[in-house]
Design a protein around this motif. Structure first.
Motif, mmCIF file in Angstrom:
data_model
loop_
_atom_site.group_PDB
_atom_site.id
_atom_site.type_symbol
_atom_site.label_atom_id
_atom_site.label_comp_id
_atom_site.label_asym_id
_atom_site.label_seq_id
_atom_site.Cartn_x
_atom_site.Cartn_y
_atom_site.Cartn_z
ATOM 1 N N ALA A 93 -6.263 -3.395 1.381
ATOM 2 C CA ALA A 93 -7.407 -4.312 1.466
ATOM 3 C C ALA A 93 -7.293 -5.411 0.417
ATOM 4 C CB ALA A 93 -8.698 -3.533 1.263
ATOM 5 N N PHE A 94 -6.929 -5.012 -0.796
ATOM 6 C CA PHE A 94 -6.844 -5.974 -1.890
ATOM 7 C C PHE A 94 -5.805 -7.040 -1.582
ATOM 8 C CE2 PHE A 94 -4.910 -7.269 -5.938
ATOM 9 C CZ PHE A 94 -6.026 -7.798 -6.550
ATOM 10 N N VAL A 95 -4.601 -6.590 -1.194
ATOM 11 C CA VAL A 95 -3.526 -7.545 -0.942
ATOM 12 C C VAL A 95 -3.876 -8.480 0.207
ATOM 13 C CG1 VAL A 95 -1.123 -7.764 -0.202
ATOM 14 C CG2 VAL A 95 -1.743 -6.061 -1.909
ATOM 15 N N LEU A 104 -6.515 6.981 -0.071
ATOM 16 C CA LEU A 104 -7.449 6.052 -0.700
ATOM 17 C C LEU A 104 -6.696 4.925 -1.400
ATOM 18 C CD1 LEU A 104 -10.397 8.041 -2.280
ATOM 19 C CD2 LEU A 104 -10.501 6.037 -0.761
ATOM 20 N N THR A 105 -5.676 5.313 -2.180
ATOM 21 C CA THR A 105 -4.883 4.309 -2.884
ATOM 22 C C THR A 105 -4.311 3.291 -1.904
ATOM 23 O OG1 THR A 105 -4.153 6.154 -4.258
ATOM 24 C CG2 THR A 105 -3.057 4.029 -4.584
ATOM 25 N N ALA A 106 -3.668 3.815 -0.845
ATOM 26 C CA ALA A 106 -3.024 2.931 0.122
ATOM 27 C C ALA A 106 -4.047 1.990 0.738
ATOM 28 C CB ALA A 106 -2.336 3.757 1.201
ATOM 29 N N GLY A 159 1.045 8.741 -6.470
ATOM 30 C CA GLY A 159 1.036 10.148 -6.084
ATOM 31 C C GLY A 159 -0.368 10.753 -6.052
ATOM 32 N N GLY A 160 -0.453 12.081 -6.063
ATOM 33 C CA GLY A 160 -1.737 12.776 -6.027
ATOM 34 C C GLY A 160 -1.900 13.530 -4.728
ATOM 35 N N THR A 161 -3.140 13.961 -4.487
ATOM 36 C CA THR A 161 -3.392 14.698 -3.244
ATOM 37 C C THR A 161 -3.329 13.741 -2.073
ATOM 38 O OG1 THR A 161 -5.737 14.235 -3.407
ATOM 39 C CG2 THR A 161 -4.950 16.274 -4.436
ATOM 40 N N ARG A 162 -3.301 14.325 -0.869
ATOM 41 C CA ARG A 162 -3.212 13.500 0.323
ATOM 42 C C ARG A 162 -4.373 12.513 0.390
ATOM 43 N NH1 ARG A 162 -0.991 13.945 5.629
ATOM 44 N NH2 ARG A 162 0.248 15.683 4.892
ATOM 45 N N LYS A 163 -5.569 13.023 0.076
ATOM 46 C CA LYS A 163 -6.759 12.179 0.161
ATOM 47 C C LYS A 163 -6.652 11.020 -0.827
ATOM 48 C CE LYS A 163 -11.747 12.468 -0.044
ATOM 49 N NZ LYS A 163 -12.806 13.219 -0.721
ATOM 50 N N ARG A 164 -6.199 11.348 -2.020
ATOM 51 C CA ARG A 164 -6.105 10.319 -3.041
ATOM 52 C C ARG A 164 -5.063 9.264 -2.632
ATOM 53 N NH1 ARG A 164 -4.509 11.297 -9.309
ATOM 54 N NH2 ARG A 164 -3.862 9.139 -9.600
ATOM 55 N N GLY A 198 0.829 -1.207 0.000
ATOM 56 C CA GLY A 198 0.000 0.000 0.000
ATOM 57 C C GLY A 198 0.861 1.253 0.000
ATOM 58 N N PHE A 199 1.881 1.251 0.830
ATOM 59 C CA PHE A 199 2.750 2.414 0.934
ATOM 60 C C PHE A 199 3.469 2.674 -0.394
ATOM 61 C CE2 PHE A 199 6.929 4.229 1.747
ATOM 62 C CZ PHE A 199 6.554 5.408 2.368
ATOM 63 N N LEU A 200 4.012 1.600 -0.980
ATOM 64 C CA LEU A 200 4.770 1.755 -2.217
ATOM 65 C C LEU A 200 3.887 2.302 -3.333
ATOM 66 C CD1 LEU A 200 7.121 -1.355 -2.373
ATOM 67 C CD2 LEU A 200 7.676 1.027 -1.896
ATOM 68 N N LEU A 201 2.705 1.724 -3.473
ATOM 69 C CA LEU A 201 1.871 2.108 -4.604
ATOM 70 C C LEU A 201 1.392 3.559 -4.499
ATOM 71 C CD1 LEU A 201 1.626 -0.015 -6.700
ATOM 72 C CD2 LEU A 201 -0.846 0.028 -6.372
#
Lengths: 506, 604
Positions: A209-211, A202-204, A194-199, A186-189
């Motif tokens: 969850a997926f992994v 969300l990505t992380a 990148g993107g805003t903090r919120k994004r 999650g951290f790496l991806l």
């Protein structure tokens, strides 16, 4: 152009000749080939020394010996190569062939991987300059670049071979391992995307969850010991790859390219279904190569058919997608045979050798065996080369990104993809070509330590053993191969240069 | 296969030999842990191979490391002769003798027997086992041994050698030595006789290890275009037409390109193992499989694979199961520590082997050349025990200071020899006594002593360091004069006061004559002593073991009294094997851990 190439070849031949002379004299003066006999107390010591002097022709003048070596090499052009014999009476030509094949096997995959991964990382870090991602990649690149190979090899063997083999005997992750893996992923991806903090958050979270879910499902299915990928897997991953390739090369707005890529994937999967019985029942390298060529041809054909106004671009997209789909099919077949492979070889990752001695198993098990044997040295060589490639790409990319024409392109309103892929990346590639070509040439001769720690006998061992025994024949054979490779690669780099940079063609 | 005294440098590189130690616990571990006693059952009954009773070959594979590529079937040419090649060929050729775990000579009675039927003149009769046959069915006979003799006796000019110095017809590693001792060659009634006699021209103390294995004469005969009987006649009559063809095949026909398993038609075997078809991958491994035609005790495990692996990769390969048995070259403290960390899955055994380290004085020039007192002063300040404690014991805890040259601490007759030849006067450093001797020798403070050895060698550097810290207090000024070309330059030129190197013990009885007698080829320091010369002469010219023991004591005592040099220690060795293997046994001999490999079996 032809004149240019001929002039380059002529100059290279002269350089090779001079270097070979230097090499020969350095080798024969590097020590005493009779050293061990001088210290011996055999009653027939004198005889043994005379015998070896005759074998290595120590009493003849060095010029004469060099000339004979050179004429032996000259014979290669008329079909009767003679590279001499080693101090052990073994024919060097045969040895060199074996060593070269072994080394090429060792480095080819590593080099290709290093180029792809290195350049990709270089571009990403250049685009995200001074981000956390950039810093971490820079840090790792320097770390890997400065790693002592033998030490890294020891660590790799310990964790990727011995510990992994212990683990695969059971093949289940502990819950806390899953959590750690998911957090790291999650951290790496989020750092890469990148993107805003919120994004980013969300990505992380999504990746985490997926992994986690995937790994728990794998545990439940005993997936690591009985893995499966399946047609569905091939379809999904290849389709995703197709979309990604389209996005990068043509842009998703080019619907024709997108449909072409998806058609390629579907055709590929249908072909897989059709050929599956053949691939499972009577596989061979010839069949694989044939199917691969066919797949590429068909893919490019699909691209041409869909192409329309951007036929070339579309063909490139489908070509790449076709290659990826083929690789996925190959991977699926390997994954399907993993369980039976584990049955034959309970500790799959070896620390030494290019194959398991007397391995019994079908074609796919043998492919898996070769793959697991080559895995560790490939990882090691890749890590080291990735470091250089990514650094060079990054700086070259940054340089082009700051050029005026890039600013112009941006101000014209081109999409960021077009700016980077079409305008910046192409020009950034020019200096990288040289590095890559040199790196390949250097790897052929330079994998000495990797060969030794992983028990491969390749060009490195040929050179080292020859030098230790003050035996010129194998050392010169090593020089011949690496020298010619360096010259050829250099030439290729020059030609590629010309192809990439129209200014040079004049 | 005859094991020769290797050169010092080669010995260090190839010190593949470990101590016989029946009840050794692994290094640094006082309590014998479970699973570490596998070697004891095989080691319990003396230095020779244990009798394990009825053995049937079990399916399976044992993987063992050797550090270099296999070179070929004919391991007796100078090009192919090496410990690595012998590691393989010793498994495929039977022979009359082998070296036991402490370096003593053991007879292989499955193969045949031999005895001296007359001591002076020396006559030795060999009798092959009636069932002994090559793997192609041809019996092993007199013809094979006559060819073996011919390969070591006939000169290029078609004569039997006179003094062993001519150019030989066959490219044999031993040159013409055998022909020099036995000019008549082995004698028998018929070419296919199972029994034959060697008449030695002069008594040879090492007759027991002169005749070992042989190559198939019927193959050589066929390649030379004659029958075996005709080849025998040709050798007896020195018929050069046939012999030249035979020699050509002998010299070249058995060489292999890596990866090409020798054709069974020209490479039949006489030992418990045979080549496996397609079992050789160049640069990777060679596999032998049990010889199903072998008449003696069969191999315990069907396949034996030699993987060509450098020493630094062996330990992890063992941990990962890529290898089952390893014997890393030049083991260090790290080697032992790493092996111990592998726990119960691996059995480790350390020992001392037949290579031994020593300090030799220069008798040709320098302060030690004509002053016994100076040598004594030096000997009194060399911290021998400290060197062993600090540098050797961490590797092999059973290591001791060595007080002899011709016998080793782990050999039966060591105590007896040492107690009669040496009173322990140099066991401990005595600086006061050393200073007295120093003064008596008329030496002045700051006398330079160059200790020469072949660099780089960290252990020897540490030894010189230890000597320096002790001997500098006496008044010497020890200089570490290590050089990469020590053996080429400094040693022959005499540019040293003390030489530090190692000899590899050979299992031969009389080979020391070369080192200690006045005219010896390896007497680098120019030592000369009448008592020693005479004792060697007596020793070398008899086969009587009682005389050997008696003369050894005289030699050792005289070498101590006149201080030829100072023995330090026997080199440590380490083997490690997967604990699932039984009967892996350490040995001090140069044949290394493989010496009883046909007995290795997976625990069921």
């Amino acid at each position: 152009m032809l004149k240019f190439i001929l002039r380059r070849i002529g100059a290279s031949a002269l350089v090779l000749l001079g270097a070979s002379l230097l090499m020969f004299f350095l080798t024969i003066n590097s020590g005493d080939p009779l050293k061990d006999l001088r210290e011996s107390n055999d009653p027939n010591r004198e005889q043994l020394m005379a015998q070896r002097s005759e074998l290595l022709r120590l009493d003849d003048s060095p010029w004469e010996r060099y000339w004979d070596w050179l004429s032996g090499v000259g014979g290669c052009f008329t079909g009767n190569c003679d590279l001499g014999v080693t101090i052990n009476g073994v024919d060097v030509l045969g040895l060199t062939q074996q060593a070269a094949v072994s080394t090429l096997r060792l480095i080819t995959v590593a080099t290709v991987l290093a180029i792809i991964v290195g350049i990709a990382l270089g571009i990403l870090t250049a685009i995200r300059q001074y981000s956390g991602f950039d810093y971490s990649i820079t840090f790792s690149a320097f770390l890997f670049f400065s790693l002592p190979v033998f030490w890294a090899a020891t660590l790799l063997k310990e964790f990727a071979a011995i510990q992994y083999n212990n683990w695969i005997a059971d093949g289940h992750y502990a819950p806390w391992t899953i959590v750690i893996v998911a957090v790291v992923a999650g951290f790496l991806l989020q750092a890469v995307l990148g993107g805003t903090r919120k994004r980013r958050m969300l990505t992380a979270a999504a990746v985490f969850a997926f992994v986690t879910v995937i790994l728990f499902v794998f545990n439940a299915l005993d997936w690591w010991r009985n893995p499966m990928f399946g047609i569905g897997g091939v379809l999904v991953v290849s389709a995703a790859a197709g979309v990604l390739v389209t996005a990068l090369v043509a842009g998703l707005r080019n619907r024709r390219a997108l449909y072409a890529a998806l058609t390629t994937v579907v055709v590929g999967v249908v072909a897989y279904l059709a050929f599956a019985p053949l691939l499972v029942n009577s596989p061979s390298w010839g069949l694989l190569a044939g199917l691969f060529v066919l797949a590429v041809l068909v893919s490019v054909g699909i691209g041409a058919a869909w192409g329309g106004y951007a036929r070339k671009q579309s063909m490139l997209v489908t070509g790449i997608t076709g290659v990826i789909t083929s690789l996925m099919v190959f991977a699926d077949l390997l994954i399907a045979h993993w369980a039976s492979f584990l049955g034959v070889k309970s500790r799959p990752i070896s620390t030494i050798g290019s194959q398991t001695p007397n391995f019994t198993g079908g074609f796919w098990e043998q492919v898996l065996d070769m793959a697991t044997q080559i895995l560790l040295p490939t990882i090691l060589l890749t890590l080291v080369s990735v470091a250089t490639h990514s650094r060079y790409t990054r700086s070259s990319m940054l340089e082009t990104l700051n050029q005026d024409y890039v600013r112009t392109a941006r101000s014209k309103g081109l999409s960021e993809r077009e700016v980077i892929v079409k305008h910046a990346f192409r020009n950034a590639l020019i200096p990288i070509t040289t590095i890559v070509a040199f790196d390949f040439a250097a790897l052929i001769g330079g994998a000495v330590i990797t060969e030794q720690v992983f028990g491969w006998k390749g060009m490195g061992a040929l050179f080292q053993d020859g030098l230790n025994a003050v035996d010129p024949a194998p050392v010169m054979a090593f020089f011949l191969v690496t020298g010619v490779a360096a010259v050829l690669m250099n030439l290729l780099a020059d030609i590629a240069y010309a192809a990439l940079d129209p200014r040079i063609r004049r | 296969m005859k094991i020769r005294r290797l050169s010092a440098a080669v010995a260090v590189a190839a010190s593949g030999a470990l101590l016989f130690s029946a009840c050794t616990s692994p290094a640094g571990n006082d309590d014998p842990a479970e699973g570490e006693s596998t070697a004891t059952s095989a080691a319990a009954d003396g230095p020779c191979k244990a009798d394990l009773g009825d053995i049937t070959t079990a399916d399976g594979e044992v993987k063992v490391s050797v550090e270099d590529e296999f070179l070929g079937y004919n391991t007796n040419t100078p090009e192919t002769y090496s410990t690595y090649n012998s590691a393989v060929t010793d498994r495929i050729f039977g022979g009359f003798y082998y070296f036991g775990a402490d370096g003593s000579i053991c007879a292989d009675e499955d193969y045949g027997t031999y005895e001296a039927i007359s001591e002076d003149p020396l006559q030795v009769q060999y009798t092959l086992n009636d069932e002994a046959a090559w793997s192609d069915g041809t019996p092993i006979t007199y013809a094979d041994y006559l060819l073996d003799w011919a390969a070591q006796a006939i000169t290029e000019d078609g004569k039997v050698t006179d003094d062993g110095s001519e150019t030989p017809l066959f490219n044999h590693i031993s040159g013409l030595t055998l022909g020099d001792y036995v000019p008549e060659g082995p004698q028998a009634d018929a070419p296919d006789a199972k029994s034959f006699t060697y008449d030695y021209e002069r008594v040879y103390a090492d007759w027991k290890i002169q005749i070992g294995s042989a190559f198939p004469a019927h193959v050589v005969a066929e390649e030379a275009g004659v029958s075996t009987e005709e080849l025998v006649t040709a050798i007896q009559d020195l018929d050069m037409d046939v012999l030249k063809k035979a020699a050509k095949f002998w010299n070249e026909g058995w060489l292999s390109q890596p990866g090409e398993v020798p054709d069974p038609a020209i490479a039949p075997v006489s030992g418990p193992y045979d080549f496996k078809a397609d079992g050789w991958e160049a640069g990777q491994y060679i596999t032998l499989e049990a010889n199903d035609k072998y008449w003696g005790t069969p191999a315990a495990t069907k396949e034996l694979t030699f993987r060509f692996v450098a020493a630094d990769a062996q330990i992890q390969a063992l941990a990962n199961g890529d290898l089952d048995v390893i014997q890393p070259n030049g083991p260090t403290v790290d080697t032992v520590t790493q092996l111990e960390q592998l726990g119960d899955a691996v059995t480790v055994d350390t020992n001392q082997n037949l290579t031994w380290e020593h300090l030799d004085f220069n008798f040709n020039s320098g302060i030690f050349s004509d002053s016994l007192e100076a040598r004594e002063a030096f000997a009194l300040c060399v911290p021998r025990q400290k060197i062993v404690d600090d540098l050797i014991k961490p590797i092999a805890p059973e290591a001791v200071m060595m007080n002899a040259r011709e016998v080793f601490p782990f050999q039966e007759n060591y105590e007896a020899t040492v107690s009669e030849s040496y009173d322990g006067r140099y066991d401990e450093v005595d600086l006061e006594a050393a200073k007295e001797k120093f003064a008596a020798a008329g030496l002045k403070e700051g006398e330079k002593v160059r200790i020469g050895y072949a660099a780089p060698n960290p252990r020897r550097a540490a030894e010189v360091e230890a000597i320096k810290s002790s001997c500098d207090q006496v008044g010497f000024e020890i200089v570490d004069s290590a050089a990469p070309d020590f053996f080429d330059k400094d040693l022959p030129n005499g540019d040293y006061e003390v030489a530090l190197f190692a000899w590899a013990g050979s299992g031969q009885i009389a080979s020391g004559e070369n080192i200690y007698s006045s005219t010896g080829q390896q007497n680098y320091g120019g030592y000369s002593d009448k008592t020693v010369d005479e004792a060697w002469k007596t020793l070398a010219s008899t086969t009587d073991e009682a005389v050997h023991a008696e003369q050894t004591v005289i030699i050792e005592k005289q070498l101590w009294d006149t201080l030829f040099g100072i023995p330090l220690f026997a080199h440590p060795g380490v083997i490690a094997s997967s604990s699932s293997l039984e009967n892996v046994r350490n040995t001090a001999a140069q044949s290394g851990v493989l010496w009883n490999s046909e007995q290795w079996a997976r625990a069921s």
